[in-house]
Design an enzyme around this catalytic site. Structure first.
Site, mmCIF file in Angstrom:
data_model
loop_
_atom_site.group_PDB
_atom_site.id
_atom_site.type_symbol
_atom_site.label_atom_id
_atom_site.label_comp_id
_atom_site.label_asym_id
_atom_site.label_seq_id
_atom_site.Cartn_x
_atom_site.Cartn_y
_atom_site.Cartn_z
ATOM 1 C CG ASP A 247 36.878 36.239 39.257
ATOM 2 O OD1 ASP A 247 36.434 35.145 39.632
ATOM 3 O OD2 ASP A 247 37.907 36.756 39.738
ATOM 4 C CE LYS A 248 33.430 34.735 45.701
ATOM 5 N NZ LYS A 248 34.266 35.454 46.709
ATOM 6 C CB THR B 290 32.997 32.682 41.484
ATOM 7 O OG1 THR B 290 33.995 32.561 42.494
ATOM 8 C CG2 THR B 290 31.710 32.068 41.998
#
Length: 1175
Positions: free
Chosen positions: A397-398, A679
């Site tokens: 994930d970002k 994301t």
């Protein structure tokens, strides 16, 4: 009716359309909709035992030991007591069961915590406090500011004007910027009147529960009229109410039907690749065991027919045996019991202990402890440790994982001068550290105390009334869509739809240009202590094509000005020709900012003539009310007025990365781990983070952008990218093309394809939806896996899981997913390994994860140190364990040919019992818990050491065959050398020594010393514990045999200890020790020679790196100077206009404004007073 937690009866039909009525539980209960209770656990009190045993007996070895136990209960074939199998089997099942029970208990605790959250529900005209789990479809509930949304709701009314509601969707898509939802006018009138809300009986018909977060279609029928419903009127579970005092909502989907839970994925039973390989190997061993038993049974039948039949007086057949074939049949099962030690149950006990020990190392690692929030690393499961040493793909994930989700105004360029760097007395740029002096903003009462800036020259320029600097910050305080909130005087809070805008407005605030209030027609700014009210005439809104926004304002002095900010590539095309020299200077600064990974944008202004603006404004009004081509007409008008702009400068915002993220990604990339970022954020933001993290860089041959709006477009874009990377992949002779043209091949695993350079791939969620369908998924995985970096933007939680599943399906690789929010749960559950970061977005990800810690940077230590060590230790353990047990067991096989195939054991019964339990258990556990080929520092410094794990080189089918062959060779030596040494041998005093007991003692002594020497050769890292275990085990062996074979033990337990005097009579003969030495030499010499020649003639990657490490240890290199991680980059706008298109129009309409007086007329604060005005 549920029975023991399991539902029986008629199967529930698949829902095609949802039909519900507000405030009518009886009507809604007819449809049997799910209530709001959620369940992520796997077991309950009644189902735990049967389900857990069912899962455990899926491990073939457990089923095999159960079968052995049944055999041992049959007296005719049993040669060992039943408890020798039942005790370890129960132990293994109990240890695994307790561990699974603890894991599931934690899931139950998490479920109970969520299900028991309080909520206000409207029942019989009154608001009643209830629990989340009791909420039903059709209920009306009240939510207040900062509450989590209980279920998927239709917004009915709120405290805000026009029933607007502000929500934060961080747990759904990772974005912390606010989004706006608005109720239907017909329901907005209900307000907070409980009687009206109770009388509300609207009927909703809508789509069945699904996982599409951005889509909802339905209708509300009220008083015979139908009203359309869409996603803008829905509040989804997982969101948080912000900046809204209260709101009422109608429950549409509850519990497992909510879009959040639909995206969560199922809790799966994870097994490591070594576990799966072990299942296959156990089957192979069974076949090998059956073959040996069959050979020995045939041998027994022949021997009994040919010889034994005539010796029945001397060797009578067992009771019930009346023929040689039947004797052979019984001997088959007797040998199954005797030879079962090729797969001893202690193997699985040891594996669980090793995994548990290596899990504790992760828990205890102080270098993975984060002191700021007192968070240690945690191994939440103990069954997947060695898989950490085999990771090939990381899905990250970002927001909150790579970044801190904090935007900071870092640098700027104003009128050709760059601000933000710090210089020493000699004029040299210095590194900013925690000791660097910060700018003091105490002179500004309205400054944000959390804002940090280090360049004092910018404050001086503001204080010296520099005109360009003032205009720059005035622009930042006016050109935005931020909403201010001031609950206490002087305590300003900005609610920004884009975190970038919040950072820019906060910067202007601290430098003396405080955005204080807004109405639909005005913006109030306190400029250097003086309150000014600007007339807001127009907002030229942002969209993805324009990549800029502008405002037109009239100052208190009557000046008309257009202020504009946006992407540098766009704004530079709109600048006046007189800006030439300034453009070049600003461009240099932009390149420098972008080179440091900062998000840049350019700001400009234009003074307008009154008569021209009046005429333009009329045309703007006509265009904004046009029914046809409204967007195109407005766009043309915007283009017309946003020309000949005067350049002011540029801003640079830092999307703060978590500490050590670029270095971690660089290290993991060197270990040949591919990193994919998945994301929910915008493409521009994600790409910028890609550059900031050093995943994307300008040395790449190309970065492909996949943004097609149809299957055909996406396919063309993917194929174009693949053709550029590897033109040969389109040839008919290509291995993959042949494989998938020929449908007879069952394996879907794709071999690795090499690109002709370094490439990156960026794909948005809309295009990804097409790419994950049908034939396109193969094209996507072929193209993406050739790229060094893949970034997927605007993806839903379910799409994250689908991408992970796609790689698992087509690639023979171990995957790891890492995230920190509820939107990452499905991805974490789908990957082979799930890692949760205990971050800003709650604990959902951690609760679903296998491992957790506080910072992304700890991932390299988890993989390169703990993962690698765990993998090497497990592989060494398995190789050694199979070797020692084959060497131990096969001696029985050879002995069968010399004992009439009578199922007589070679060794003493006590030695057989204690061999795996006492004599050889601790040395191998010592190696498996403490061994390391290199220490943690070298593991991190040489990431290439990680590669053998990815390729599964240390334990595979070939390595297993080598172990078996080594075991067979050793068993031949261990049988025939003692046999030859004992054959017709006499002692030094002339007495015979060639008896069964002396032979058994000599064979077992040879065996134990050989396997002890072997583990010494396998140990790379010697500790006091290893030494104690190896020498201690040998000492215990000799102590036990001299004790058990003593006269005293024989006198007390004559039947149990028949080997009386064997030890002292045999082990005092030099010829015996000479034979033992010969056995050891013949067993060990080929191993030493083979390893030496292999390292010299065919060195592996590890051998080469280990050689470098040995050289480095002799000549330690000087410490490297600390340098900032910088890169060169072409200019690139990183500004993310995250606010929704059309938000400017919403502000101008005033629908989101509270009806209150502008701040300037309240008279409660006078920033013009002498004490507040800066001199």
């Amino acid at each position: 009716m549920p029975l023991f937690g399991l539902k029986f009866g008629k199967k529930k039909l698949k829902e095609e359309e949802r039909h519900l009525q507000a405030n009518n539980r009886d009507f809604n209960l007819e449809f049997e909709y799910a209530n709001n209770s959620i369940k992520t656990s796997k077991y309950n009190f009644f189902t735990f035992l049967p389900l857990n045993l069912f899962e455990q007996f899926q491990r073939i070895a457990n089923a095999y030991f159960l079968f052995l136990l049944i055999l041992q209960l049959i007296p005719e074939v049993s040669s060992l007591s039943w408890f020798t199998t039942v005790v370890p089997l129960v132990l293994v099942l109990t240890v695994s069961g307790v561990k699974d029970a603890i894991d599931d208990f934690n899931r139950h605790k998490s479920d109970n915590h969520v299900n028991n959250r309080p909520v206000q529900v409207l029942i019989n005209g009154r608001l009643k406090d209830d629990k989340w789990m009791n909420i039903q479809v059709g209920d009306i509930i009240k939510l207040e500011n900062n509450n989590f949304v209980t279920a998927d709701l239709l917004l009915l009314s709120s405290s805000e004007p026009h029933s607007l509601t502000y929500i934060e969707t961080a747990e759904l898509d990772g974005e912390t910027n606010l989004k706006v939802k608005q109720a239907l006018t017909v329901t907005a009138e209900l307000g907070e009147d409980l009687q009206k809300l109770t009388d509300f009986n609207g009927e909703v018909k809508c789509e069945a529960p699904n996982n599409k977060l951005d889509k909802f279609t339905g209708t509300l029928t009220l008083h015979g009229e139908k009203f359309a419903l869409d996603n803008e009127k829905m509040l989804l579970r997982g969101c948080t109410i912000r900046n809204t005092e209260w709101c009422f909502g109608l429950v549409i989907y509850a519990g497992p039907d909510t879009k959040l839970m639909q995206n969560c994925g199922k809790t799966t039973f994870k097994r490591t690749s070594i576990d799966r390989l072990m299942n296959v190997l156990v089957l192979v061993i069974f076949a090998f065991l059956a073959l040996m038993c069959f050979i020995l049974a045939i041998g027994n039948g022949i021997w009994e027919y040919d010889k034994g039949y005539y010796f029945q007086v001397y060797l009578p057949w067992a009771e019930g045996v009346d023929s040689a074939p039947y004797s052979g049949f019984l001997m088959f099962w007797s040998y199954v019991i005797i030879l079962n030690t090729v797969v001893p149950i202690s193997l699985y006990v040891s594996v669980e202990i090793i995994r548990l020990g290596n899990s504790f190392y992760i828990d205890w690692d102080r270098k993975m402890y984060y002191p700021l929030n007192d968070t240690p690393a945690q191994a939440r499961t103990t069954t997947l440790n060695e898989e950490l040493g085999q990771i090939k793909y990381i899905f990250s994930d970002k927001t909150g994982t790579l970044t801190q989700n904090i935007m900071a105004f870092n640098k700027c360029s104003i009128n050709g001068k760059s601000y933000g760097d710090v210089y020493d007395m000699a004029g040299q740029r210095t590194e900013i550290t925690e000791h660097t002096e910060k700018v003091d903003f105490s002179y500004n009462q309205l400054a944000d105390p959390k804002f940090v800036f280090y360049d004092h020259s910018l404050v001086e320029a503001v204080k010296l009334d520099n005109a360009a600097t003032h205009r720059f910050f005035r622009l930042l305080s006016l050109c935005h869509t931020v909403m201010p909130e001031e609950k206490e005087e002087g305590n300003l809070v900005y609610q920004a739809q884009s975190p970038d805008e919040g950072a820019l407005v906060t910067a202007a605030r601290n430098f003396g240009f405080v955005f204080r209030a807004r109405t639909p027609e005005t913006i109030t700014v306190v400029e250097m202590g003086e309150t000014k009210v600007y007339e807001l005439l127009a907002i030229l809104d942002f969209n993805n094509v324009r990549k800029r926004m502008s405002v037109i304002v009239r100052s208190p002095e009557g000046d008309l000005t257009l202020y504009c900010k946006g992407a540098d590539t766009i704004i530079y095309e709109l600048l006046d020709s007189s800006c030439g020299p300034l453009k070049e200077e600003t461009m240099e600064h932009l390149n420098e900012f972008a080179g440091e990974g900062l998000r840049t944008l350019v700001v400009a202004y234009k003074n307008l003539q009154e008569d021209y603006f009046e005429e333009w404004h009329k045309r703007h009004h006509e265009a904004s009310t046009a029914l046809d081509g409204r967007e195109e007409k407005l766009s043309e008008l915007y283009e017309e007025i946003e020309k000949d702009l005067m350049l002011l400068g540029a801003t640079a915002i830092e999307d703060k990365l978590q500490d050590g993220v670029p270095q971690t990604i660089e290290t993991l990339t060197k270990a040949h781990i591919k990193i994919w970022v998945l994301t929910g954020d915008k493409q521009e933001t994600a790409v910028n983070i890609g550059y900031s993290c050093n995943m994307l860089h300008d040395d790449m041959k190309d970065v492909f952008i996949i943004e097609g709006n149809s299957s055909e477009d996406v396919l063309d874009e993917l194929r174009t990218a693949r053709k550029k990377m590897n033109p040969d992949s389109f040839l008919d002779s290509d291995e993959i093309n042949i494989k998938f043209i020929n449908p007879s091949t069952k394996s879907r695993i794709l071999p690795e394809e090499q690109a002709n350079g370094v490439y990156g791939l960026v794909i948005n969620g809309h295009s990804l939806a097409y790419a994950l369908e049908g034939n396109l998924e193969l094209e996507l995985v072929r193209t993406a896996s050739m790229c060094k970096v893949v970034i997927c933007c605007r993806v839903t939680p379910l799409q994250k899981a689908q991408v992970v599943e796609l790689v698992k399906k087509y690639k023979k690789a171990v995957t790891l997913a890492i995230g920190d929010g509820a939107n990452d749960v499905s991805m974490i559950k789908t990957a082979h390994i799930g890692v949760g970061i205990s971050g800003q977005e709650g604990m959902q990800a951690v609760l679903s994860s296998d491992f957790s810690f506080a910072q992304f940077r700890y991932l390299q230590r988890l993989l390169l140190v703990h993962g690698r060590w765990s993998y090497i230790r497990m592989c060494k353990f398995l190789r050694y364990f199979f070797y020692k047990n084959f060497a131990f067991t096969l001696v029985h096989f050879w002995y069968g040919f010399f004992s009439g195939f009578s199922a007589q054991t070679v060794y003493d019964q006590w030695f057989i019992t204690l061999y795996n339990l006492v004599y050889t258990s601790l040395p191998v556990l010592g190696m498996s818990l403490f061994d390391q080929d290199v220490d943690d520092r070298w593991s991190m410094q040489f990431p290439h050491l990680y590669e053998p794990g990815q390729q599964n080189l240390y334990f595979n089918k070939i390595e297993f065959v080598k172990c078996v062959l080594h075991g067979i060779y050793s068993s031949l030596i261990l049988f025939f050398i003692p046999y030859g040494a004992m054959y017709d041998t006499v002692r030094s005093d002339g007495k015979a020594i060639a008896d069964y007991q002396s032979f058994a003692l000599m064979a077992q002594t040879c065996l134990l010393i050989v396997v002890s020497v072997q583990i010494g050769l396998d140990t790379a890292y010697w500790t006091a514990v290893n030494q104690f275990f190896i020498w201690g085990s040998l000492s215990v062996y000799f102590a036990i045999i001299f004790t058990m074979y003593s006269d005293g033990m024989y006198l007390i337990f004559a039947a149990s200890f028949p080997f009386v005097g064997a030890a002292r009579n045999t082990l005092n003969q030099p010829s015996v020790w000479l034979a033992i030495f010969l056995s050891i030499t013949l067993c060990v010499l080929p191993v030493i020679g083979g390893r030496f020649l292999k390292a010299q003639l065919m060195p592996t990657v590890s051998d080469k790196v280990l050689r470098k490490i040995r050289e480095a240890k002799k000549r330690p290199p000087p410490p490297l100077p600390k340098t900032r991680l910088r890169r060169t980059s072409t200019r690139r706008s990183g500004y993310a206009f995250s606010h929704q298109h059309g938000f400017g129009a919403l502000i101008m309409s005033g629908r989101n404004m509270r009806p209150k007086l502008p701040f300037t007329t309240t008279g409660t604060f006078s920033p013009n007073s002498e004490k507040n005005r800066h001199k």
